[in-house]
Design a protein around this motif. Structure first.
Motif, PDB file in Angstrom:
ATOM      1  N   ALA A 270      25.058   8.421 -24.243  1.00  0.00           N
ATOM      2  CA  ALA A 270      25.320   8.461 -25.679  1.00  0.00           C
ATOM      3  C   ALA A 270      26.557   7.640 -25.988  1.00  0.00           C
ATOM      4  O   ALA A 270      27.545   7.663 -25.231  1.00  0.00           O
TER       5      ALA A 270
ATOM      6  N   GLU B  74      31.708   8.061 -30.851  1.00  0.00           N
ATOM      7  CA  GLU B  74      32.139   7.442 -32.096  1.00  0.00           C
ATOM      8  C   GLU B  74      33.245   6.434 -31.819  1.00  0.00           C
ATOM      9  O   GLU B  74      34.188   6.712 -31.086  1.00  0.00           O
TER      10      GLU B  74
ATOM     11  N   ASP C  55      28.066   1.263 -32.678  1.00  0.00           N
ATOM     12  CA  ASP C  55      27.463   2.587 -32.826  1.00  0.00           C
ATOM     13  C   ASP C  55      25.980   2.579 -32.529  1.00  0.00           C
ATOM     14  O   ASP C  55      25.270   3.506 -32.877  1.00  0.00           O
ATOM     15  N   ARG C  56      25.490   1.525 -31.890  1.00  0.00           N
ATOM     16  CA  ARG C  56      24.072   1.469 -31.522  1.00  0.00           C
ATOM     17  C   ARG C  56      23.925   0.620 -30.270  1.00  0.00           C
ATOM     18  O   ARG C  56      24.689  -0.337 -30.048  1.00  0.00           O
TER      19      ARG C  56
ATOM     20  N   SER D 179      21.560   5.416 -30.740  1.00  0.00           N
ATOM     21  CA  SER D 179      22.908   5.670 -30.233  1.00  0.00           C
ATOM     22  C   SER D 179      22.903   6.667 -29.085  1.00  0.00           C
ATOM     23  O   SER D 179      23.962   7.013 -28.562  1.00  0.00           O
TER      24      SER D 179
ATOM     25  N   GLY E 236      21.129  10.053 -32.580  1.00  0.00           N
ATOM     26  CA  GLY E 236      22.211  10.288 -31.638  1.00  0.00           C
ATOM     27  C   GLY E 236      21.938  11.431 -30.688  1.00  0.00           C
ATOM     28  O   GLY E 236      20.803  11.890 -30.511  1.00  0.00           O
TER      29      GLY E 236
ATOM     30  N   ARG F 291      31.292  15.000 -28.368  1.00  0.00           N
ATOM     31  CA  ARG F 291      32.089  13.962 -29.042  1.00  0.00           C
ATOM     32  C   ARG F 291      33.567  14.277 -28.981  1.00  0.00           C
ATOM     33  O   ARG F 291      34.404  13.398 -28.752  1.00  0.00           O
TER      34      ARG F 291
END
Length: 681
Positions: free
Chosen positions: A89, A92, A98-99, A130, A156, A177
């Protein structure tokens, strides 16, 4: 030699202790989920992630990094774990990206602890995702394999975890995260070697709170059903239909095994008054005791010997059902991997040939010939390697099929299986029924039983038209219609044989009496509720009776009443209506009632089995389209109109065939009739 995998391809693992190395262009968070046989994570503590990096048999890094090393000991995972899915993953602010489509394709290498390579996989084709499931380690017949997955999620990590059924997926994704937000790159150290008492091959006891549901239908009290899969990119492109072969109805998916609890099984119509009950007879609510190994483990690097019933389940019947679906999925994925590898080899050769032709210095002469020959040789090498892997998997599946087929119970068996000679009318219906066989062109002789759950969620339509396969186009129209009616009678006989005495009432509508010869096995044995209905009056009477039954049962369900509240003359057994020569003899009112039964009937025990040519109903226009869509189309001749729910291959459906000259169908119907007469005394 290290295997270079493409999406969907699998490779055997030589041992249980592994290292998984990940290389990405930007920092990524790596984790792993411990799944059951259905691919579901039963609890949040079955997820290894940077905030909780250690699970039995799995260790993942604590930080987001561009390079990772995960350690796995498959011999130490809980016994009810059948899949270990490794996911990546993007945190942020991962370098402003972000991809995955905006960064270099991640690379995954699976190796032995000493660094000996086993398999590699480059995750190409990602765009707006993501989070991605990179690879999975899965158990198959006592041996472990690795499969290249590459399943991405635009939503995500939360969407990925939700798709695997993780409770509290959003909160867990937020915790991941938070764990990787600060901190430099840091990989988790490998665990110390295990002591002699924890030798490879021994497993820790399964967690008491982790149920071991079967693949198709978890027992009562199982975790909530998985939400619909919404990946950003499919595992493989659907196989297009063959050019030049007409296919009036759109290809539909083979009904996958239901993965939700019985109380939440889907129904055809929300207003039907209640969902179809998929509860298995005598289903236990506690997990079954662990089974002893049915065969000693195979030496490392060699496939395990196939064993019938070597799957999870609450009974041998359910284990065989799950095993058949496992074979179906394996054949779909290994064929998808082969086709993907061949497409890649041919695309690469085309690029190399274009490059050679674009250079004037090498376009002519020996240099150009050598470049073209080298490109073609590389293409043959890649194709041969892909075919070698496919042949290996097909040989293993063929060996498994040869073991499983003779062990199937009557409801799952072909008509030529000797198990029918010992057939006895059951006291309870089975969990599924065989509708025919499925196969792919890469190995036509490898046929997988097409099993659908009982009770039927959809009615059946036996297509008597010539607009389907090439074989139907070349067949005489009258012979095709008779073959379609014979196929419908075989389906009806199998449904009767699967129900206890009085559990299924069969009624026939034959407006012009054209099917008298084909219906003879049903009428002669006395298993029908009455003679086939003929003429407009007969059609009207049968439909009126069944519509009344649907209405009354729906009202009883909505009002919470039991069977005692229903009129005494109402037949509460499940109903099967066989319709021949539709729409002959049907006026607008009868057509409307038939559509009502198709939509509302299955949820309250009324099912349709129609024999019709869609072109014959063209005069009704689009009004009948909902009727055709509500039925599962099967054919009296082989036809490649069905697709699997994983990669969308066009599977060839083979209808059930009663051996020529065999009396098995008559014998089965006679035993059903005898059991009914004995029950009525």
């Amino acid at each position: 030699m290290t295997a270079e995998l493409v999406r969907g391809q699998n490779h055997p693992l030589p041992g249980t202790r592994l290292e998984i190395r990940v290389s990405a262009g930007v920092p990524v968070a790596a984790g792993a989920t411990l799944c059951d046989a259905a691919g579901t994570v039963t609890a949040a503590d079955r997820v290894a992630h940077p905030g909780a990096p250690s699970l039995p048999g799995v260790q993942v890094p604590r930080r987001a990094a561009a390079e990772h090393r995960l350690t796995v000991d498959l011999g130490a995972v809980p016994a009810d774990v059948h899949r270990v899915a490794v996911h990546l993953a993007l945190p942020e602010g991962a370098g402003g990206h972000d991809r995955f489509g905006a960064v270099a394709a991640p690379f995954v290498a699976v190796a032995e602890p000493d660094g000996t390579g086993i398999a590699t996989y480059t995750l190409t084709g990602l765009t707006t995702e993501s989070a991605v499931v990179a690879v999975e380690l899965y158990r198959r017949q006592g041996a472990w394999k690795v499969r290249a997955v590459g399943q991405g999620y635009e939503g995500g990590l939360a969407a990925l975890l939700r798709d695997q059924g993780v409770p509290g997926a959003a909160a867990l994704a937020a915790a991941v995260r938070a764990a990787v937000a600060p901190g430099p790159d840091q990989a988790a150290p490998a665990p110390a070697p295990r002591s002699g008492q924890d030798a490879p091959g021994r497993r820790t006891a399964p967690a008491a709170a982790s149920p071991a549901p079967g693949l198709p239908a978890p027992p009562a009290g199982a975790p909530a059903p998985r939400p619909p899969r919404t990946p950003a990119a499919p595992a493989a492109a659907p196989e297009p239909a063959r050019p030049g072969v007409p296919a009036p109805p759109a290809a539909e998916h083979v009904p996958p095994p239901p993965s939700q609890p019985p109380s939440q099984a889907p129904s055809q119509a929300a207003s039907s008054g209640g969902p179809i009950d998929y509860t298995h007879p005598r289903r236990r609510t506690a997990p079954p005791p662990p089974r002893l190994p049915s065969a000693p483990p195979a030496p490392p690097g060699t496939p395990a010997a196939p064993v019938a019933g070597d799957a999870t389940g609450w009974s041998m019947e359910e284990r065989l059902y799950n095993q058949v679906w496992g074979m179906f999925e394996d054949l779909a994925r290994t064929t998808a991997a082969y086709r993907s590898a061949v497409d890649f080899a041919e695309s690469r050769m085309a690029q190399e040939l274009d490059s050679a032709l674009s250079d004037p210095r090498s376009r002519l002469g020996t240099a150009g010939d050598a470049a073209r020959a080298e490109a073609r040789a590389r293409c043959r090498e890649l194709t041969d390697r892909a075919r070698e892997a496919l042949d290996r998997d097909l040989a293993q599946l063929t060996a498994e099929s040869e073991v499983v087929e003779p062990a199937l119970p009557p409801a799952f068996a072909r008509w030529d299986n000797p198990v029918w000679h010992a057939y006895r009318v059951p006291t309870e219906p089975p969990m599924a029924l065989r509708l025919g066989d499925l196969h792919l062109p890469e190995r036509p002789q490898l046929r997988i039983p097409m099993l659908i759950r009982l009770p039927l969620e959809r009615g059946l339509w036996v297509d008597a038209g010539r607009g389907g396969s090439e074989q139907a186009l070349l067949m005489d129209e009258d012979r095709l219609r008779r073959l379609a009616l014979d196929t419908a009678v075989a389906h009806a006989a199998r449904l009767l044989a699967a129900h206890p005495p009085g559990g299924l009432t069969v009624q026939v509508i034959d407006p012009a009496g054209s099917g008298a010869a084909a219906f003879a096995p049903l009428t002669a044995s006395g298993v029908l509720a009455g003679p086939p209905a003929a003429g407009p009056g007969g059609v009207e009477a049968v439909l009126e009776r069944l519509v009344r039954r649907v209405d009354l049962v729906q009202m009883a369900l909505r009002g919470g009443a039991d069977d005692d509240a229903l009129p005494p003359d109402l037949d509460t057994a499940r109903q099967l209506l066989v319709v021949n020569d539709f729409p002959l003899g049907f006026d607008d009112r009868a057509v409307t009632r038939l559509r009502y039964l198709a939509d509302e009937g299955p949820a309250v025990g009324v099912h349709l089995l129609m024999v019709a040519d869609r072109e014959d109903a063209a005069a009704y226009g689009p009004l009948l389209d909902p009727l055709w869509r509500s039925l599962l189309r099967v054919t009296p001749v082989p036809d490649d109109h069905l697709a699997d729910p994983w990669v969308g291959h066009a599977w060839t459906y083979e209808p059930p065939r009663v051996p020529t000259g065999s009396q098995v169908l008559h014998q089965v119907l006679e035993r059903v009739a005898q059991a009914r007469r004995a029950r009525g005394r």
